[in-house]
Scaffold this motif. Structure first.
Motif, short mmCIF file in Angstrom:
data_model
loop_
_atom_site.label_atom_id
_atom_site.label_comp_id
_atom_site.label_asym_id
_atom_site.label_seq_id
_atom_site.Cartn_x
_atom_site.Cartn_y
_atom_site.Cartn_z
N GLU A 1 0.83 -1.21 0.00
CA GLU A 1 0.00 0.00 0.00
C GLU A 1 0.87 1.26 0.00
O GLU A 1 0.57 2.23 -0.69
N ARG A 2 1.96 1.23 0.76
CA ARG A 2 2.87 2.39 0.82
C ARG A 2 3.51 2.62 -0.55
O ARG A 2 3.61 3.76 -1.02
N LEU A 3 3.91 1.54 -1.21
CA LEU A 3 4.51 1.67 -2.54
C LEU A 3 3.52 2.27 -3.54
O LEU A 3 3.89 3.13 -4.35
N LEU A 4 2.28 1.81 -3.48
CA LEU A 4 1.26 2.38 -4.37
C LEU A 4 1.09 3.88 -4.09
O LEU A 4 1.00 4.68 -5.01
N ALA A 5 1.05 4.23 -2.81
CA ALA A 5 0.88 5.62 -2.42
C ALA A 5 2.06 6.48 -2.89
O ALA A 5 1.89 7.67 -3.16
N GLU A 6 3.22 5.86 -3.00
CA GLU A 6 4.41 6.57 -3.46
C GLU A 6 4.46 6.67 -4.98
O GLU A 6 5.39 7.26 -5.53
N GLY A 7 3.50 6.06 -5.66
CA GLY A 7 3.42 6.22 -7.10
C GLY A 7 3.85 5.02 -7.93
O GLY A 7 3.84 5.08 -9.16
N ARG B 1 0.98 -1.08 -9.96
CA ARG B 1 0.66 -2.34 -9.26
C ARG B 1 1.70 -3.42 -9.49
O ARG B 1 2.13 -4.09 -8.56
N ASP B 2 2.10 -3.62 -10.74
CA ASP B 2 3.06 -4.69 -11.04
C ASP B 2 4.39 -4.47 -10.34
O ASP B 2 4.98 -5.41 -9.80
N SER B 3 4.87 -3.24 -10.36
CA SER B 3 6.14 -2.93 -9.68
C SER B 3 6.01 -3.13 -8.18
O SER B 3 6.87 -3.75 -7.54
N ALA B 4 4.93 -2.61 -7.61
CA ALA B 4 4.72 -2.76 -6.17
C ALA B 4 4.63 -4.24 -5.79
O ALA B 4 5.22 -4.67 -4.80
N ARG B 5 3.92 -5.02 -6.60
CA ARG B 5 3.82 -6.46 -6.33
C ARG B 5 5.19 -7.12 -6.37
O ARG B 5 5.52 -7.94 -5.53
N PHE B 6 5.99 -6.76 -7.36
CA PHE B 6 7.33 -7.33 -7.49
C PHE B 6 8.16 -7.03 -6.23
O PHE B 6 8.82 -7.91 -5.69
N PHE B 7 8.10 -5.78 -5.76
CA PHE B 7 8.92 -5.38 -4.64
C PHE B 7 8.50 -6.00 -3.31
O PHE B 7 9.27 -5.97 -2.34
N VAL B 8 7.30 -6.55 -3.21
CA VAL B 8 6.87 -7.15 -1.94
C VAL B 8 6.84 -8.69 -1.98
O VAL B 8 6.38 -9.31 -1.03
N ILE B 9 7.37 -9.30 -3.04
CA ILE B 9 7.39 -10.77 -3.09
C ILE B 9 8.14 -11.34 -1.89
O ILE B 9 7.66 -12.27 -1.23
#
Length: 104
Positions: free
Chosen positions: A64-70, A73-81
């Motif tokens: 959620e924080r990554l999405l809020a930072e811009g 979705r795909d990038s944020a999902r990758f970074f939280v695997i």
């Protein structure tokens, strides 16, 4: 009425098999999500897996924080695997998330 009850039982069984040590509150949320209308055409095991990944991602990672930072979705999902798999490992999940495999 037997089909919904049977499905609820199948979801409960799949959830217990996938996440033997997940906290009760998390399991209840995942169970509800897996049983929701938009999941009803999926086999119970897949519904539980998708609900699990979505729940862990939103409730136990920086997604959620990554999405809020811009981030998209795909990038944020990758970074939280990795964070997702840490939670799944704590819960003794029988499956871990690999890049790109959640979109069954």
């Amino acid at each position: 009425m037997s089909a919904p009850t049977g499905r609820r039982r199948a979801i409960a069984k799949a959830l217990t098999a996938l996440l033997p040590l997940a906290p009760y509150a998390d399991m209840e949320r995942i169970r509800a999500d897996a049983g929701s209308v938009h999941m009803k055409t999926l086999p119970p095991t897949i519904a539980v897996w998708l609900a699990t990944i979505a729940h862990v991602r939103h409730a136990h990672t920086d997604y959620e924080r990554l999405l809020a930072e811009g981030y998209d979705r795909d990038s944020a999902r990758f970074f939280v695997i990795e964070q997702t798999n840490e939670v799944l490992t704590r819960w003794r999940a029988t499956r871990l998330l690999e890049e790109g495999d959640e979109e069954e």
